[in-house]
Motif scaffolding. Structure first.
Motif, short mmCIF file in Angstrom:
data_model
loop_
_atom_site.label_atom_id
_atom_site.label_comp_id
_atom_site.label_asym_id
_atom_site.label_seq_id
_atom_site.Cartn_x
_atom_site.Cartn_y
_atom_site.Cartn_z
N UNK A 39 0.77 -1.15 0.08
CA UNK A 39 -0.01 -0.11 0.05
C UNK A 39 0.93 1.27 -0.02
N UNK A 40 0.51 2.17 -0.68
CA UNK A 40 1.11 3.70 -0.74
C UNK A 40 0.00 4.44 0.09
N UNK A 41 0.68 5.06 1.16
CA UNK A 41 -0.32 5.91 1.95
C UNK A 41 -0.05 7.47 1.42
N UNK A 55 -2.63 1.08 -4.35
CA UNK A 55 -1.87 0.17 -4.48
C UNK A 55 -1.58 -0.26 -5.75
N UNK A 56 -0.12 -0.76 -6.30
CA UNK A 56 0.43 -1.28 -7.63
C UNK A 56 0.04 -0.24 -8.52
N UNK A 57 0.20 1.06 -8.45
CA UNK A 57 -0.06 2.23 -9.41
C UNK A 57 -1.53 2.44 -9.68
N UNK A 58 -2.45 1.69 -9.01
CA UNK A 58 -3.87 1.97 -9.62
C UNK A 58 -4.23 3.45 -8.54
N UNK A 59 -5.24 4.13 -8.93
CA UNK A 59 -5.86 5.18 -8.17
C UNK A 59 -6.37 4.73 -6.76
N UNK A 60 -6.46 5.49 -5.94
CA UNK A 60 -7.02 5.06 -4.43
C UNK A 60 -8.45 4.97 -5.10
N UNK A 61 -9.26 5.30 -5.83
CA UNK A 61 -10.62 5.10 -6.19
C UNK A 61 -10.85 3.45 -6.51
N UNK A 62 -9.65 2.81 -6.93
CA UNK A 62 -9.89 1.44 -7.59
C UNK A 62 -9.26 0.71 -6.13
N UNK A 113 -9.69 -3.19 -8.12
CA UNK A 113 -8.52 -3.64 -8.41
C UNK A 113 -7.57 -4.08 -7.16
N UNK A 114 -8.00 -3.82 -6.11
CA UNK A 114 -7.35 -4.28 -4.73
C UNK A 114 -8.50 -4.05 -3.61
N UNK A 115 -8.32 -4.85 -2.68
CA UNK A 115 -9.12 -4.76 -1.42
C UNK A 115 -8.20 -4.63 -0.23
#
Length: 623
Positions: A39-41, A55-62, A113-115
């Motif tokens: 995770x990126x905070x 996470x993984x370069x995805x937006x926080x909305x995903x 994309x992630x949970x």
């Protein structure tokens, strides 16, 4: 109920368990995310400042945030402010892979994309117990917190009540490097007042269980803003409240299969005020009202030999209203049909999912529809006798633009396409057999993603007028590492534990070969991040040293010195003593110092975090 939860995944190793959460003693869920791998905070200032994760370069909305089986992502911004999720009731936190489909996760989360899943005592009510807990905390910047909870449960029914209040004056000193000059000042307008009230009721029938929950939160806080130099008008405020009702009926874990029916209703109101707004003498005072209703069902069939079939259906309705005469009042209906089939061949489990998503927006007299097909395939092996398990998956995720991105006055763009991401992930996990001396757990994940139609905000007429556009393509890849080691010491009267989370993440802008940012790391994504903690427990005394390291980032996609955001290394230290004061009664006291070496740092440019600060906590438990 709790035993059912932990059967959801062969990779179910909690990133943070109850003991670890209490040891970290974080003020909100955003602080806990520093210790979850991958995770990126983003933290927009300390104390009550907004906190989001990606996470993984995805937006926080995903990135879906699921609390006790219900998704918290709203339709207005699509993000969850983790600073507004309290931690005193949490018993587990983990990053869950969406390809491990489960009836206990909402259908809308399984297509993200992630949970990140958070489990509290409201979800996992034990049986035949009475628990009473209370804690009080005081800290720097005149910060006060107090909470209390009671849990009463018989063989079939149980309920729990929880209340918490926190407040802080919030202002703190900072140092800030402006070019070659180091500026000092006080971070003002950083106060907050928060109130939480939660209640839950659970009843176990002979073959299923009913859970009903109510959550309330109200807040009133200052907004210090991004500009900390040459800004005489630091007086904006944000206040609001949130009501949520949640209910689900579950079958529990059974050999033939499992099912879950769930529903939720939420209403929240947010008021933003700016007394110094230049357009009129009265300033700006804007109210936003969000309504959301969810109905869903999942059914997992396991009667077929060596096969499993999961069918899910969820319908969600959202509506945004505002008192601004020129603001949009959009509504959205979404329907997601989820079908996943799996088969076990030898020791290998193979799963294929074929979800279909449909969205319909109405804004005034206009109507817009969008749909997506997001298939996924995964393979995994349950833990072997040697403690090794592995998985691999290929999947596509789909993120709808939010209400703000589509309809916000002067900024929104109704022509936006949804973001799409194709991901490939390979992971291996190991844990040694339990023995009397030491335990070791490790997990390694290699991941890559291609993100298309990325939604970016870009300037148009000037620096103050921006527009949302599909201008981005991103290629990301990296490795997440999670290690946990515990060893007993001194004739089992104590233990030493060590935890390490290391993330290597490369996110490259591949939008335009002619662009100056081509093949540069995208904004605010650190290539390296580390969380390392060392704990020593002897009898009832625990000493913990926690470290967070982030490499440099860039405030914009162009990786030049003018956009550089310096990396940092911060260390927190805590000392905890637990006392037994009677039969089944315990008292614990903790002293914690954050940012021991008084580092000046920021996750987001100009949102300077607090220097050295402390907090004292006393906790009472009756079990």
């Amino acid at each position: 109920i709790y035993n059912t939860i932990i059967r959801m995944s062969p990779f179910y190793i909690f990133d943070l368990d109850k003991a670890k959460i209490r040891d970290l003693n974080a003020q909100d869920a955003g602080e806990l995310m520093r210790y979850v791998p991958g995770l990126v905070v983003k933290s927009y200032g300390g104390l009550g400042g907004m906190k989001t994760v990606s996470s993984r370069g995805l937006s926080s909305q995903d990135n879906s945030i699921v609390v006790d089986g219900f998704e918290r992502n709203g339709m207005q911004t699509g993000q969850v402010n983790l600073a507004q999720i309290e931690t005193d009731q949490l018993i587990a936190v983990r990053r869950m892979d969406p390809e491990f489909h489960s009836v206990y996760v909402p259908v809308s989360a399984m297509v993200k994309g992630d949970i990140v899943e958070l489990i509290s005592l409201l979800r996992a009510l034990p049986s035949d117990t009475f628990q009473l807990k209370a804690s009080a905390r005081y800290g720097s910047f005149n910060t006060y917190e107090g909470n209390a909870s009671v849990l009463i449960s018989g063989k079939r029914s149980g309920f729990s009540l929880f209340g918490k209040y926190r407040r802080s004056e919030g202002d703190y000193d900072y140092t800030f490097r402006n070019g070659t000059i180091e500026e000092s000042g006080t971070r003002a307008n950083n106060d907050y007042r928060d109130l939480y009230l939660n209640g839950a009721f659970a009843h176990r029938f002979r073959k299923n269980a009913l859970n009903v929950r109510y959550r309330f939160m109200s807040y009133d806080q200052g907004l210090p803003g991004a500009v900390i130099l040459y800004n005489a008008f630091v007086d904006e405020r944000l206040k609001g409240f949130d009501h949520r009702m949640e209910a689900d009926l579950t079958s529990g874990y059974r050999s033939w299969g499992e099912y879950r029916f769930y529903g939720a209703f939420g209403y929240n109101e947010l008021t933003y005020s700016d007394p110094s707004f230049y357009a009129n003498d009265e300033g700006l005072n804007t109210v936003y009202r969000n309504y959301e209703a969810v109905l869903g069902a999942s059914y997992l069939i396991k009667k077929i030999q060596s096969m499993r079939l999961l069918i899910g259906l969820e319908s969600k309705y959202g509506y945004l209203d505002s008192d601004r005469y020129f603001a949009a009042t959009p509504s959205r209906n979404s329907t997601i049909l989820f079908l996943s089939g799996g088969r076990k061949i030898g020791d290998i489990n193979i799963s294929i999912s074929t979800p279909v998503q449909f969205y319909s927006d109405i804004n005034g007299s206009e109507q817009y529809t969008r749909w997506a097909f997001t298939p996924a395939v995964s393979m995994y092996r349950h833990e072997s006798s040697r403690g090794i398990s592995w998985k691999a998956d290929l999947k596509r995720s789909f993120r709808m633009p939010t209400f703000n991105e589509l309809y916000y006055g002067g900024i929104g763009n109704i022509e936006l396409n949804p973001e799409k991401a194709d991901q490939l992930n390979i992971a291996i996990s190991y844990r040694n057999k339990a023995n009397r001396t030491w335990s070791f757990q490790s997990k390694y994940m290699l991941h890559s993603a291609l993100i298309r139609d990325k939604i970016n905000a870009i300037p148009t007429k000037n620096l103050f007028v921006w527009s949302m556009q599909n201008v981005g393509r991103v290629l990301s890849y990296g490795i997440d590492t999670d290690l946990k080691l515990t060893r007993k010491i001194v004739r089992n009267m104590g233990e030493v534990s060590f935890g390490l989370v290391y993330n290597w993440l490369v996110c490259l802008d591949i939008t335009d070969p002619e662009s100056p940012s081509y093949l540069d790391q995208i904004a605010y994504i650190p290539e390296h991040s580390i969380s390392a903690d060392l704990g020593i427990l002897f009898r009832d005394v625990r000493i913990s040293v926690m470290n967070t390291v982030l490499s440099h980032r860039y405030a914009l996609n162009e990786n030049i010195d003018a956009n550089l955001v310096e990396g940092f290394w911060i260390t927190d230290l805590s000392l905890t003593k637990r006392f037994k004061i009677g039969e089944n009664r315990f008292l614990s006291a903790q002293a914690k110092v954050n940012n021991v070496f008084n580092q000046s740092y920021a996750y987001v440019r100009n949102f300077v975090m607090p220097g050295i600060n402390y907090q004292l906590t006393i906790r009472y438990e009756f079990n």
